[in-house]
Design a protein around this motif. Sequence first.
Motif, PDB file in Angstrom:
ATOM      1  N   ILE A 189      81.130  70.468  -1.138  1.00 55.78           N
ATOM      2  CA  ILE A 189      81.641  71.762  -1.287  1.00 55.78           C
ATOM      3  C   ILE A 189      80.433  72.755  -0.896  1.00 55.78           C
ATOM      4  CG2 ILE A 189      82.739  73.548  -2.437  1.00 55.78           C
ATOM      5  CD1 ILE A 189      84.207  71.052  -2.092  1.00 55.78           C
ATOM      6  N   GLY A 190      79.095  72.792  -1.480  1.00 56.15           N
ATOM      7  CA  GLY A 190      78.173  73.461  -0.974  1.00 56.15           C
ATOM      8  C   GLY A 190      78.026  73.352   0.312  1.00 56.15           C
ATOM      9  N   VAL A 191      77.780  72.226   1.073  1.00 57.02           N
ATOM     10  CA  VAL A 191      77.550  72.050   2.401  1.00 57.02           C
ATOM     11  C   VAL A 191      78.488  72.838   3.095  1.00 57.02           C
ATOM     12  CG1 VAL A 191      77.579  70.365   4.155  1.00 57.02           C
ATOM     13  CG2 VAL A 191      76.434  69.992   2.198  1.00 57.02           C
ATOM     14  N   VAL A 192      79.874  72.586   2.965  1.00 54.56           N
ATOM     15  CA  VAL A 192      80.810  73.246   3.722  1.00 54.56           C
ATOM     16  C   VAL A 192      80.926  74.783   3.592  1.00 54.56           C
ATOM     17  CG1 VAL A 192      83.512  73.429   4.040  1.00 54.56           C
ATOM     18  CG2 VAL A 192      82.552  71.221   3.735  1.00 54.56           C
ATOM     19  N   ALA A 193      80.825  75.339   2.350  1.00 54.00           N
ATOM     20  CA  ALA A 193      80.758  76.707   2.198  1.00 54.00           C
ATOM     21  C   ALA A 193      79.474  77.270   2.418  1.00 54.00           C
ATOM     22  CB  ALA A 193      81.056  77.000   0.552  1.00 54.00           C
ATOM     23  N   GLY A 194      78.240  76.604   2.404  1.00 51.73           N
ATOM     24  CA  GLY A 194      77.091  77.354   3.003  1.00 51.73           C
ATOM     25  C   GLY A 194      77.161  77.197   4.503  1.00 51.73           C
ATOM     26  N   ASP A 195      77.950  76.544   5.152  1.00 56.41           N
ATOM     27  CA  ASP A 195      77.846  76.607   6.801  1.00 56.41           C
ATOM     28  C   ASP A 195      79.079  77.528   7.102  1.00 56.41           C
ATOM     29  OD1 ASP A 195      77.079  75.594   9.188  1.00 56.41           O
ATOM     30  OD2 ASP A 195      78.785  74.648   9.401  1.00 56.41           O
ATOM     31  N   ALA A 196      79.807  78.139   6.260  1.00 54.31           N
ATOM     32  CA  ALA A 196      81.182  78.846   6.702  1.00 54.31           C
ATOM     33  C   ALA A 196      80.805  80.084   7.571  1.00 54.31           C
ATOM     34  CB  ALA A 196      81.981  79.098   5.554  1.00 54.31           C
ATOM     35  N   ILE A 197      79.970  80.977   6.926  1.00 51.11           N
ATOM     36  CA  ILE A 197      79.517  82.187   7.748  1.00 51.11           C
ATOM     37  C   ILE A 197      78.188  82.019   8.653  1.00 51.11           C
ATOM     38  CG2 ILE A 197      78.823  84.427   7.620  1.00 51.11           C
ATOM     39  CD1 ILE A 197      81.765  84.105   7.047  1.00 51.11           C
ATOM     40  N   THR A 238      89.709  83.994   5.015  1.00 47.18           N
ATOM     41  CA  THR A 238      90.070  82.787   5.459  1.00 47.18           C
ATOM     42  C   THR A 238      89.082  81.709   5.440  1.00 47.18           C
ATOM     43  OG1 THR A 238      91.482  84.009   7.146  1.00 47.18           O
ATOM     44  CG2 THR A 238      90.651  81.839   7.693  1.00 47.18           C
ATOM     45  N   LYS A 239      87.882  82.075   5.399  1.00 49.46           N
ATOM     46  CA  LYS A 239      86.793  81.187   5.282  1.00 49.46           C
ATOM     47  C   LYS A 239      86.867  80.577   3.755  1.00 49.46           C
ATOM     48  CE  LYS A 239      84.266  81.369   9.268  1.00 49.46           C
ATOM     49  NZ  LYS A 239      84.379  80.123  10.140  1.00 49.46           N
ATOM     50  N   TYR A 240      87.227  81.427   2.745  1.00 51.09           N
ATOM     51  CA  TYR A 240      87.225  80.803   1.448  1.00 51.09           C
ATOM     52  C   TYR A 240      88.415  80.121   1.203  1.00 51.09           C
ATOM     53  CZ  TYR A 240      87.003  80.953  -3.584  1.00 51.09           C
ATOM     54  OH  TYR A 240      86.972  80.429  -4.996  1.00 51.09           O
ATOM     55  N   GLY A 266      78.565  79.297  -2.616  1.00 47.53           N
ATOM     56  CA  GLY A 266      78.321  79.041  -1.197  1.00 47.53           C
ATOM     57  C   GLY A 266      78.525  80.017  -0.305  1.00 47.53           C
ATOM     58  N   LEU A 267      79.776  80.618  -0.193  1.00 47.45           N
ATOM     59  CA  LEU A 267      80.152  81.589   0.642  1.00 47.45           C
ATOM     60  C   LEU A 267      79.174  82.729   0.612  1.00 47.45           C
ATOM     61  CD1 LEU A 267      82.431  81.737   2.759  1.00 47.45           C
ATOM     62  CD2 LEU A 267      83.585  83.062   1.402  1.00 47.45           C
ATOM     63  N   PHE A 268      78.849  83.294  -0.433  1.00 40.10           N
ATOM     64  CA  PHE A 268      77.865  84.511  -0.607  1.00 40.10           C
ATOM     65  C   PHE A 268      76.830  84.143  -0.266  1.00 40.10           C
ATOM     66  CE2 PHE A 268      74.396  86.159  -3.382  1.00 40.10           C
ATOM     67  CZ  PHE A 268      74.659  87.450  -2.875  1.00 40.10           C
ATOM     68  N   VAL A 269      76.053  82.765  -0.279  1.00 41.74           N
ATOM     69  CA  VAL A 269      74.952  82.497   0.291  1.00 41.74           C
ATOM     70  C   VAL A 269      74.980  82.261   1.901  1.00 41.74           C
ATOM     71  CG1 VAL A 269      73.012  80.490   0.372  1.00 41.74           C
ATOM     72  CG2 VAL A 269      73.996  81.413  -2.005  1.00 41.74           C
ATOM     73  N   SER A 270      75.949  82.006   2.149  1.00 41.24           N
ATOM     74  CA  SER A 270      76.253  81.587   3.802  1.00 41.24           C
ATOM     75  C   SER A 270      76.174  83.116   4.485  1.00 41.24           C
ATOM     76  CB  SER A 270      77.586  81.192   3.984  1.00 41.24           C
ATOM     77  OG  SER A 270      77.623  81.014   5.343  1.00 41.24           O
ATOM     78  N   THR A 271      76.458  84.335   3.785  1.00 41.36           N
ATOM     79  CA  THR A 271      76.501  85.652   4.350  1.00 41.36           C
ATOM     80  C   THR A 271      74.939  86.146   4.115  1.00 41.36           C
ATOM     81  OG1 THR A 271      76.764  86.642   2.019  1.00 41.36           O
ATOM     82  CG2 THR A 271      78.638  85.913   3.418  1.00 41.36           C
ATOM     83  N   LEU A 272      74.028  85.506   3.679  1.00 41.64           N
ATOM     84  CA  LEU A 272      72.656  86.086   3.556  1.00 41.64           C
ATOM     85  C   LEU A 272      71.850  85.722   4.700  1.00 41.64           C
ATOM     86  CD1 LEU A 272      72.116  85.512  -0.413  1.00 41.64           C
ATOM     87  CD2 LEU A 272      72.782  87.651   0.673  1.00 41.64           C
ATOM     88  N   THR A 273      72.029  84.811   5.256  1.00 44.87           N
ATOM     89  CA  THR A 273      71.286  84.060   6.523  1.00 44.87           C
ATOM     90  C   THR A 273      71.944  83.609   7.349  1.00 44.87           C
ATOM     91  OG1 THR A 273      69.725  82.272   6.944  1.00 44.87           O
ATOM     92  CG2 THR A 273      71.477  81.798   5.296  1.00 44.87           C
ATOM     93  N   ASN A 274      71.463  83.525   8.712  1.00 48.68           N
ATOM     94  CA  ASN A 274      71.970  83.175   9.996  1.00 48.68           C
ATOM     95  C   ASN A 274      71.876  81.635  10.086  1.00 48.68           C
ATOM     96  OD1 ASN A 274      73.289  85.542  10.462  1.00 48.68           O
ATOM     97  ND2 ASN A 274      71.438  86.111  11.775  1.00 48.68           N
ATOM     98  N   THR A 281      70.288  75.892   0.174  1.00 46.80           N
ATOM     99  CA  THR A 281      70.088  76.821  -0.914  1.00 46.80           C
ATOM    100  C   THR A 281      71.181  76.483  -1.926  1.00 46.80           C
ATOM    101  OG1 THR A 281      69.007  78.455   0.487  1.00 46.80           O
ATOM    102  CG2 THR A 281      69.880  79.295  -1.543  1.00 46.80           C
ATOM    103  N   THR A 282      72.265  76.501  -1.533  1.00 49.94           N
ATOM    104  CA  THR A 282      73.553  76.240  -2.208  1.00 49.94           C
ATOM    105  C   THR A 282      73.264  74.968  -3.008  1.00 49.94           C
ATOM    106  OG1 THR A 282      74.816  77.228  -0.660  1.00 49.94           O
ATOM    107  CG2 THR A 282      76.042  76.047  -2.320  1.00 49.94           C
ATOM    108  N   VAL A 283      72.976  73.876  -2.511  1.00 48.77           N
ATOM    109  CA  VAL A 283      72.745  72.593  -3.327  1.00 48.77           C
ATOM    110  C   VAL A 283      71.665  72.718  -3.984  1.00 48.77           C
ATOM    111  CG1 VAL A 283      72.400  70.138  -2.651  1.00 48.77           C
ATOM    112  CG2 VAL A 283      73.996  71.406  -1.146  1.00 48.77           C
ATOM    113  N   GLY A 284      70.896  73.396  -3.876  1.00 48.17           N
ATOM    114  CA  GLY A 284      69.584  73.382  -4.488  1.00 48.17           C
ATOM    115  C   GLY A 284      69.777  74.284  -5.853  1.00 48.17           C
ATOM    116  N   LEU A 285      70.686  75.178  -5.592  1.00 51.06           N
ATOM    117  CA  LEU A 285      71.344  76.111  -6.876  1.00 51.06           C
ATOM    118  C   LEU A 285      72.039  75.153  -7.744  1.00 51.06           C
ATOM    119  CD1 LEU A 285      72.128  79.471  -5.135  1.00 51.06           C
ATOM    120  CD2 LEU A 285      70.178  79.215  -6.709  1.00 51.06           C
TER     121      LEU A 285
END
Length: 301
Positions: A110-118, A143-145, A211-219, A227-231
Motif C-alpha cells: 500500500i505504501g508503494v502504491v500510495a507513495g507513487d500516487a501524486i 480519486t487517487k485515494y 502515503g498519499l500525504f507523503v506523495s504530495t511533499l515531493t516530486n 519514505t512511506t515504507v520507512g515510516l
Amino acid sequence: MSRAEAAAPEETVPRAGTVRRVSPLWTFGLLRSELRTTFRRWRTLALLAVLAAVPILVGIAVKIETGDGSSAGPGEGGGPAFISQITNNGLFLVFTALAATLPFFLPMSIGVVAGDAIAGEANAGTLRYLLVAPAGRTRLLLTKYATVMVFCLVATLVVAVSALTVGAILFPLGDLTTISGTRISFADGLGRALMIALVVAASLMGVAALGLFVSTLTNSGIAAMATTVGLLITVQILDQIPQLHALQPYFFSHYWLSFADLMRDPVYWDDLTKNLGLQALYAAVFGSAAWARFTAKDITA
C-alpha cells in the motif's frame, strides 16, 4: 495515467470567467482511468504476485512440517496466529496468511502504491495535464485515494483467495473451532473469513492516507515510496518497545491483529472498533494534510 488520457477532456475546459462544472460521469471516468493505469503497471502486478505467493509458501511449509504426523505450531520462535489449526482445517490458512502479511507485506504494498500516487505523476510530467482537465485538485486527490483503497481491498482479497485455494488443496475443509472453543459451520467460517478480509483492508486506511500525504511533499515517486515504507517500519518498531506502552494505542498498527476477535464466539468488538476508529482518524488527519498541501502545490515548478 498516460498524457493522452489526461489531456483528452481538455476541450471541455470552460473559458475564463465562467464557473467550471464537472459532470459526475467525468469523475467516474477519471476513477476508471486511474484504476486501469494502476493495475496495468508491472510494479502493481509484481506486488500482487508476491502477496499471492505468501500463502503458498506458508501452506507448503506447514504441509512439509506436518508430513510425519507432527502438529504445526508457533514453536519457540513464535509465529502467526491460527497456524497450529491449519492441518485440521485449510480455512485457517486464510487467517494465518492475513496475520503473516498484515505487519509488513500488505502495508508495504500500500505504501508503494500510495507513495507513487501524486509524486509519480509529478515526476512523469503528467500531473499538470491532469489538472488542466476539468477534475480539480480536490476531486483528483479523492480519486487517487479511492484508487489506493481499491488496491487495499484487491491486495487483501488476493491473499485470502490464494490462501483458501492452497488450503483446500493441501488440507481438509469442514466445520471449524473458534478461538472460544465453539464449533461453527464451514459456511459460517467462510463468511467470517470474508469479514476478516474486509477488516484487514479497512485497517490500511491510515497507511493509504499517510502515503498519499507523503506523495504530495515531493516530486520523486521513489523518494515518496521509500519514505512511506520507512515510516511504516519505524512505527512498528516503536510499537514493540515496552517503554512506549502509553503511546502505542495511538500507533496505526497497534490494533491491526484485532481481526482475530472475529473468530471468537461471541465476537469481541472492543479492539475492532478501536482499530477502525483509529484508522478513520489517521485517514482524516493525513487526508486533510494531503489536501492542504496538494491544493497549494506549485505543479509548474
